[in-house]
Design a protein around this motif. Structure first.
Motif, mmCIF file in Angstrom:
data_model
loop_
_atom_site.group_PDB
_atom_site.id
_atom_site.type_symbol
_atom_site.label_atom_id
_atom_site.label_comp_id
_atom_site.label_asym_id
_atom_site.label_seq_id
_atom_site.Cartn_x
_atom_site.Cartn_y
_atom_site.Cartn_z
ATOM 1 N N UNK A 174 -1.473 13.506 5.421
ATOM 2 C CA UNK A 174 -0.327 13.800 4.561
ATOM 3 C C UNK A 174 -0.273 12.733 3.467
ATOM 4 N N UNK A 175 -0.097 13.172 2.216
ATOM 5 C CA UNK A 175 -0.012 12.183 1.140
ATOM 6 C C UNK A 175 1.445 11.934 0.757
ATOM 7 N N UNK A 176 1.670 10.774 0.177
ATOM 8 C CA UNK A 176 3.013 10.367 -0.257
ATOM 9 C C UNK A 176 2.895 9.841 -1.682
ATOM 10 N N UNK A 177 4.000 9.875 -2.435
ATOM 11 C CA UNK A 177 3.934 9.339 -3.800
ATOM 12 C C UNK A 177 3.509 7.864 -3.779
ATOM 13 N N UNK A 178 2.683 7.484 -4.727
ATOM 14 C CA UNK A 178 2.223 6.093 -4.794
ATOM 15 C C UNK A 178 2.344 5.554 -6.214
ATOM 16 N N UNK A 179 3.131 4.509 -6.364
ATOM 17 C CA UNK A 179 3.198 3.787 -7.637
ATOM 18 C C UNK A 179 2.380 2.514 -7.476
ATOM 19 N N UNK A 180 2.381 1.674 -8.481
ATOM 20 C CA UNK A 180 1.866 0.326 -8.287
ATOM 21 C C UNK A 180 2.722 -0.356 -7.226
ATOM 22 N N UNK A 181 2.149 -1.335 -6.575
ATOM 23 C CA UNK A 181 2.883 -2.064 -5.542
ATOM 24 C C UNK A 181 2.940 -3.541 -5.915
ATOM 25 N N UNK A 182 3.667 -4.294 -5.126
ATOM 26 C CA UNK A 182 3.782 -5.729 -5.345
ATOM 27 C C UNK A 182 3.387 -6.443 -4.057
ATOM 28 N N UNK A 183 2.662 -7.534 -4.195
ATOM 29 C CA UNK A 183 2.343 -8.322 -3.005
ATOM 30 C C UNK A 183 1.018 -9.028 -3.144
ATOM 31 N N UNK A 184 0.493 -9.494 -2.014
ATOM 32 C CA UNK A 184 -0.773 -10.215 -2.028
ATOM 33 C C UNK A 184 -0.867 -11.191 -0.880
ATOM 34 N N UNK B 299 -2.175 -18.905 -4.066
ATOM 35 C CA UNK B 299 -1.199 -17.828 -4.160
ATOM 36 C C UNK B 299 -1.688 -16.734 -5.094
ATOM 37 N N UNK B 300 -1.750 -15.509 -4.575
ATOM 38 C CA UNK B 300 -2.155 -14.358 -5.372
ATOM 39 C C UNK B 300 -1.161 -13.232 -5.068
ATOM 40 N N UNK B 301 -0.032 -13.280 -5.728
ATOM 41 C CA UNK B 301 1.026 -12.289 -5.501
ATOM 42 C C UNK B 301 1.420 -11.720 -6.841
ATOM 43 N N UNK B 302 1.361 -10.391 -6.983
ATOM 44 C CA UNK B 302 1.675 -9.781 -8.261
ATOM 45 C C UNK B 302 1.854 -8.269 -8.120
ATOM 46 N N UNK B 303 2.223 -7.627 -9.208
ATOM 47 C CA UNK B 303 2.256 -6.170 -9.279
ATOM 48 C C UNK B 303 0.829 -5.699 -9.500
ATOM 49 N N UNK B 304 0.382 -4.714 -8.699
ATOM 50 C CA UNK B 304 -1.019 -4.303 -8.737
ATOM 51 C C UNK B 304 -1.171 -2.908 -8.127
ATOM 52 N N UNK B 305 -2.369 -2.347 -8.215
ATOM 53 C CA UNK B 305 -2.607 -1.054 -7.564
ATOM 54 C C UNK B 305 -2.642 -1.274 -6.044
ATOM 55 N N UNK B 306 -2.384 -0.214 -5.287
ATOM 56 C CA UNK B 306 -2.436 -0.322 -3.828
ATOM 57 C C UNK B 306 -3.820 -0.791 -3.384
#
Ligand SMILES: Cc1cc2nc3c(=O)[nH]c(=O)nc-3n(C[C@H](O)[C@H](O)[C@H](O)COP(=O)(O)OP(=O)(O)OC[C@H]3O[C@@H](n4cnc5c(N)ncnc54)[C@H](O)[C@@H]3O)c2cc1C
Ligand SMILES: *[C@@H]1O[C@H](CO)[C@@H](O)[C@H](O)[C@H]1NC(C)=O
Ligand SMILES: *[C@@H]1O[C@H](CO)[C@@H](O)[C@H](O)[C@H]1NC(C)=O
Ligand SMILES: *[C@@H]1O[C@H](CO)[C@@H](O)[C@H](O)[C@H]1NC(C)=O
Ligand SMILES: *[C@@H]1O[C@H](CO)[C@@H](O)[C@H](O)[C@H]1NC(C)=O
Ligand SMILES: *[C@@H]1O[C@H](CO)[C@@H](O)[C@H](O)[C@H]1NC(C)=O
Length: 491
Positions: free
Chosen positions: A232-242, A312-319
């Motif tokens: 099952x697929x779900x909507x995917x936007x860019x995500x944040x983290x790292x 530290x590598x934390x940012x908005x990025x693709x999944x």
């Protein structure tokens, strides 16, 4: 399955069970002969490989070198029909075999064998079906490839959190994902399995299939070989983290912040993994924060990111990029996993985790100095098992107890230390469990996540009250115990 399919299936099952009563002489002692028979029977879409070929080397390789065994030959099936032919030959010859998806099992023999190594790598298609809200995923893929293929499609699936993990073993055992708070385990997000039964019949298993639907949802390799997952697929936007690394002196501040997050956060798009690591004599802490959106709400992760970090590598990025950001190369060449199911990560539990790491890492490094020990805290929402109300599954055995899979990971290099490392890990796990029970954050009557559990874990510790039903399903669809020739948690 339609009624017609069921009746065809039951007559085939009857045929095969008659055929697998011991009228064949066991070829157990000559795996080479089985390899030759397979090579002769399969189509040109598939291949059999022997030591000294690059295909063989890739087919038997595992994430943890300790999980690799030299098999007699390897087979890369390319069609579902060939998977069926291979299973029939293996069953008739009673030849030990293994099925490998991504090869991340840390127990030797679960996806490796001295017999015939089946590598699923040729099942490698990713197909997005926007009209049905699903994605078809080949059983030989690792999650990285799935995320890459879905990059920029606007949809995502509930899969692995770090790089390299196989779709198959992960999904067939459970699957704790970055999206579990929102959608449940990976197995709660399967719409259909393409399954080759132990008798060679290819079938599709959905929520109208009854027993096998229940069994495949957590039952690992006990019911046949899966060749495709419809997810099952779900909507995917860019995500944040790292990924952030800290030295040991930050443990007080970090554990307080993580504990506060686990006890108070209600935003299901937010998750994290927090690791107390002991590496060649040094304490190293790491944090993987995750938010399923381009920016987390203000304040949610601030206290965890405030302490000074080593990297530290934390940012908005693709999944896809988020999953790639977590380093997973192993320090030692051999690894073992175990698990302590946890309710909530209180400050007192974090003290017990620190004590456990210090106590046991001293014992491990006394035997092999470059050993590492990590205790990975994986807090989830109490709603994590609430996403499959009408459809029971083999795992978890109960959906009423929101146990989360704290993971303990030991890495070393010398094969001579295998037994010591595993025994010590088992003892450390039992002690931390006892400490957590005392603190009210674990229970005696719990269940263990099979994909993290040590090889000698009894199956009823994984499947609980479901074991009897699973055994009955197993007897029905695999009366000759073909899948018993492959290692793993056997019913
Ligand atoms: C670095 C690392 C990170 C991890 N992170 C997570 C995590 O975030 N969440 C989580 O839930 N788990 C995690 N795991 C555990 C992971 O789910 C298991 O290791 C899982 O078995 C990996 O699947 P695989 O296909 O790579 O394994 P494999 O070793 O290939 O297979 C594992 C088992 O599945 C069976 N199997 C494989 N393919 C098939 C098939 N097509 N049909 C039938 N049976 C099959 C095998 O026979 C074997 O018994 C992690 C493991 C590692 C090493
Ligand atoms: C095993 O099988 C191989 C290949 O068929 C054959 O060459 C060999 O002689 C057999 N060995 C024994 C001991 O039967
Ligand atoms: C596999 O065989 C190779 C070559 O003979 C050998 O070097 C290696 O140690 C073997 N590996 C295992 C896990 O037995
Ligand atoms: C994924 O898409 C982003 C744009 O959103 C792009 O920058 C990135 O290179 C893509 N990654 C891969 C692995 O294709
Ligand atoms: C079965 O799956 C279909 C489609 O995936 C879904 O619409 C339906 O609600 C499911 N039924 C149950 C009982 O879960
Ligand atoms: C620390 O852990 C060890 C090993 O599990 C245990 O024996 C000891 O009692 C623990 N100490 C504290 C203070 O919890």
């Amino acid at each position: 399955m339609t009624l017609a399919q069921i009746s065809v299936l039951s007559s085939l099952v009857a045929l095969v069970s008659a055929a697998s009563t011991p009228s064949f002489s066991p070829q157990y002692d000559n795996v080479s002969a089985t390899c030759a028979r397979i090579a002769k029977a399969i189509s040109s879409s598939s291949g059999v490989f022997y030591p000294d070929s690059t295909q063989y080397a890739a087919d038997i390789a595992h994430y943890s070198e300790g999980s690799t065994q030299n098999s007699t030959c390897s087979v890369e099936p390319g069609t579902t029909e060939d998977v069926g032919i291979i299973l029939q030959i293996l069953g008739r010859d009673r030849t030990p075999f293994a099925v490998k998806g991504g090869g991340h099992a840390t127990n030797q023999g679960f996806s490796s064998t001295p017999g015939v190594q089946i590598a699923m790598s040729r099942f490698s298609t990713v197909q997005n079906n926007p009209s049905s809200g699903t994605v078809d995923v080949g059983a030989g893929l690792i999650w990285d490839s799935v995320y890459e293929a879905l990059n920029e499609t606007g949809v995502g699936v509930v899969g692995g959190r770090v790089s390299g993990i196989g779709v198959s073993g992960f999904t067939l055992g459970g699957g704790y994902s970055w999206k579990t708070n929102q959608y449940g385990l990976s197995l709660d997000n399967v719409a259909a399995y393409e399954l080759v039964l132990p008798n060679g019949v290819v079938t599709s298993i959905t929520n109208t299939s009854g027993d096998l639907w229940f069994a495949l949802r957590g039952g690992s390799n006990n019911f046949g070989i899966v060749t495709k997952f419809t997810l099952v697929s779900h909507p995917q936007t860019d995500v944040w983290g790292g990924f952030v690394v800290f030295d040991g002196s930050q443990y007080g501040a970090l554990s307080a912040a993580v504990s506060n997050f686990d006890l108070t956060n209600t935003d299901k798009k937010a998750q994290l993994i927090f690791t107390y690591g002991f590496l060649s004599g040094n304490v190293v802490l790491s944090l993987n924060p995750f938010y399923d959106g381009p920016t987390p709400p203000q304040g949610l992760f601030d206290a965890m990111l405030a302490p000074p970090s080593l990297s530290r590598d934390v940012k908005t990025r693709s999944f896809s990029s988020l999953v790639q950001s977590v380093p997973t190369e192993s320090v030692g060449t051999r690894q073992a996993y175990s698990t302590v199911p946890i309710l909530k990560y209180t400050p007192a539990l974090f003290q017990a985790i620190q004590n456990s790491s210090q106590f046991w890492s001293a014992r491990l490094t006394a035997v092999e100095p470059d050993t590492f020990l990590t205790i990975n805290s994986e807090p989830f929402s109490d709603a994590l098992y609430s996403y499959s109300p009408s459809s029971p599954s083999a795992y978890p055995p109960t959906r009423d107890l929101p146990l989360t899979p704290l993971n303990i990971d030991v890495g070393w290099s010398d094969p001579a230390n295998d037994a010591f490392m595993r025994a010590t890990l088992a003892q450390a796990t039992a002690d931390l469990h006892a400490a957590a029970v005392k603190l009210g954050q674990a229970v005696e009557d719990d269940f263990l996540y099979g994909n993290y559990a040590l090889a000698d874990t009894p199956v009823d510790k994984i499947y609980g009250k479901n074991v009897e039903r699973l055994r009955a399903i197993k007897r029905k669809y695999d009366p000759g115990n073909v899948m018993g020739l492959a290692g793993g948690f056997k019913l």
